[in-house]
Design a protein around this motif. Structure first.
Motif, mmCIF file in Angstrom:
data_model
loop_
_atom_site.group_PDB
_atom_site.id
_atom_site.type_symbol
_atom_site.label_atom_id
_atom_site.label_comp_id
_atom_site.label_asym_id
_atom_site.label_seq_id
_atom_site.Cartn_x
_atom_site.Cartn_y
_atom_site.Cartn_z
ATOM 1 N N GLY B 42 -8.782 -11.315 1.957
ATOM 2 C CA GLY B 42 -7.531 -10.927 2.590
ATOM 3 C C GLY B 42 -6.315 -11.198 1.749
ATOM 4 N N TYR B 45 -3.847 -8.141 0.133
ATOM 5 C CA TYR B 45 -2.941 -7.489 1.077
ATOM 6 C C TYR B 45 -1.704 -8.340 1.300
ATOM 7 C CZ TYR B 45 -1.571 -4.875 5.261
ATOM 8 O OH TYR B 45 -0.895 -4.103 6.174
ATOM 9 N N ARG B 48 0.619 -8.368 -1.764
ATOM 10 C CA ARG B 48 1.366 -7.129 -1.968
ATOM 11 C C ARG B 48 2.464 -6.988 -0.940
ATOM 12 N NH1 ARG B 48 -3.594 -4.959 -3.980
ATOM 13 N NH2 ARG B 48 -3.441 -5.686 -6.103
ATOM 14 N N LEU B 49 2.102 -7.292 0.317
ATOM 15 C CA LEU B 49 3.083 -7.148 1.396
ATOM 16 C C LEU B 49 4.284 -8.049 1.131
ATOM 17 C CD1 LEU B 49 3.418 -5.679 4.123
ATOM 18 C CD2 LEU B 49 2.645 -7.760 5.215
ATOM 19 N N VAL B 52 6.502 -6.608 -1.595
ATOM 20 C CA VAL B 52 7.282 -5.468 -1.122
ATOM 21 C C VAL B 52 8.414 -5.932 -0.214
ATOM 22 C CG1 VAL B 52 7.189 -3.405 0.309
ATOM 23 C CG2 VAL B 52 5.392 -3.828 -1.355
ATOM 24 N N ALA B 205 9.182 -8.909 -10.934
ATOM 25 C CA ALA B 205 7.932 -8.353 -10.420
ATOM 26 C C ALA B 205 7.943 -6.829 -10.411
ATOM 27 C CB ALA B 205 7.674 -8.877 -9.018
#
Lengths: 83, 293
Positions: B42, B45, B48-49, B52, B205
């Motif tokens: 997990g 995910y 990345r979240l 963002v 990043a």
């Protein structure tokens, strides 16, 4: 080739090089090829079409909830569900 | 002095207890491995979240128009403590530690004159009823699922957000046990609502940041991501909890097995002594009987 990743909270579903991916964006479907301009979009529930090579029959992956991000590294789709 | 028969029965019962604890340890070890794998799977995910979210939030900034999930309600009165525990016991101090951390926070908040409410996710948090009989707003059972799904986390998150929007609370904290190793699990409390946005090294990043196109636009994407972020944090907590629970149970059952072994040893010595004493007494009786003739 386009680097394509499909990630759900449970696992990394796909991480591979493909020719083209068609993403069901909230404001309409869009296709992503290699060298696509940086983009971030939410997605609606629908089918992701993955073409491994040019002209190949697209593979369908149903996805639900999430968003897609295109950057220099490739396309990343974060979805809540994928099957 | 217990009779020989009673001792023998006692030894037998300790032995069967030992068998059970040994089996539980083995099962916990197998489940722990699976839980750890799930937690690792997990990770991409969540990473990345977070990346963002960071880049979006730094662009949009907190204004009056932004979502309540980001900006807060403007008050700091009612605190909701979400206590994530396991569904089953016999896992050492696992649940106790989480509940204790939550109570400590509750007492601290109450000293500051805040109102404290509890949201229980998992059966074993119910002991809190004893201390705060009126403070429990919901008692969410996780059910007996073999594999922890994102849907369960989503349910909790949706419920929380609905309550937040209805103005039931101003700040939410999440309590769970972070998995360090099979021996060490750290109870942790963190704020989940309003969302604290990671800041800092954003530009490093994201290369070519300026040219990113947004569909529909930054605010809309962020508004959609915020509830998702709450769900993800709860999901991560549940995964950590699952691994911690199994780790804690493994350690507890290992100790129990060892204690049972010690007890069997002690009881066996006691049993052998008692038996020898009985034989000696019998012999003495026979000999003295024979001598009397």
């Amino acid at each position: 080739m386009l680097h394509f990743e499909l990630v759900t909270p449970e696992r990394l579903v796909r991480s591979e090089s493909v020719y083209m991916v068609t993403v069901p964006g909230t404001e309409g479907d869009f296709g992503v090829l290699e060298g696509h301009a940086p983009l971030m979009s939410t997605i609606r529930d629908g089918d992701l079409l993955v073409q491994r090579t040019q002209g190949a029959v697209p593979e369908t992956i149903a996805i639900r909830g999430g968003f897609a991000e295109v950057n220099a590294k490739g396309l990343t789709v974060l979805a809540e569900h994928a099957s | 002095m217990a009779s020989l028969k009673a001792l023998k029965i006692r030894i037998g019962s300790v032995k069967s207890t030992q068998k059970i604890t040994k089996a539980m340890k083995m099962v916990a070890a197998a489940k722990l491995r699976r839980a750890q794998e799930a937690a690792i799977a997990g990770r991409p995910y969540a990473e990345r979240l977070e990346a963002v979210m960071a880049s979006l939030a730094s662009k949009v900034g907190v204004t009056e128009g932004s979502s309540k999930l980001l900006a807060g309600t403007g008050k700091d009165q009612v605190h909701l403590l979400v206590v994530a525990t396991s569904e089953r016991g016999l896992a050492g101090a696992f649940n106790t530690n989480i509940v204790r951390a939550a109570r400590k926070k509750a007492e601290e908040l109450e000293r500051q004159g805040k109102t404290v409410r509890f949201y229980l996710a998992g059966k074993k948090g119910r002991v809190l009823r004893r201390f705060y009989p009126d403070g429990i707003v919901a008692d969410h059972e996780l059910g007996q699922h073999k594999v922890l799904g994102f849907d369960q986390a989503r349910e909790v998150a949706d419920d929380l957000i609905a309550r937040y929007e209805a103005g039931e609370f101003d700040v939410a904290h999440l309590f769970y046990a972070k998995f360090q190793s099979a021996l060490v699990q750290i109870p942790i409390g963190q704020q989940i609502i309003p969302v604290s946005v990671p800041t800092g090294t954003v530009s490093a990043a994201n290369d070519g940041d300026a040219a990113v196109e947004y569909e529909p636009d930054e605010e809309a994407i962020l508004a959609e991501l915020l509830p998702r972020n709450v769900a993800i944090q709860i999901f991560r907590a549940m995964q950590e909890n699952a691994a911690s629970e199994q780790g804690s149970r493994m350690t507890a059952m290992d100790n129990a097995t060892r204690n049972a072994g010690d007890m069997i040893k002690r009881l066996s010595i006691q049993y052998n002594r008692a038996r020898q004493a009985a034989i000696t007494t019998e012999l003495v009786e026979i000999i003295s009987g024979a001598e009397a003739l």
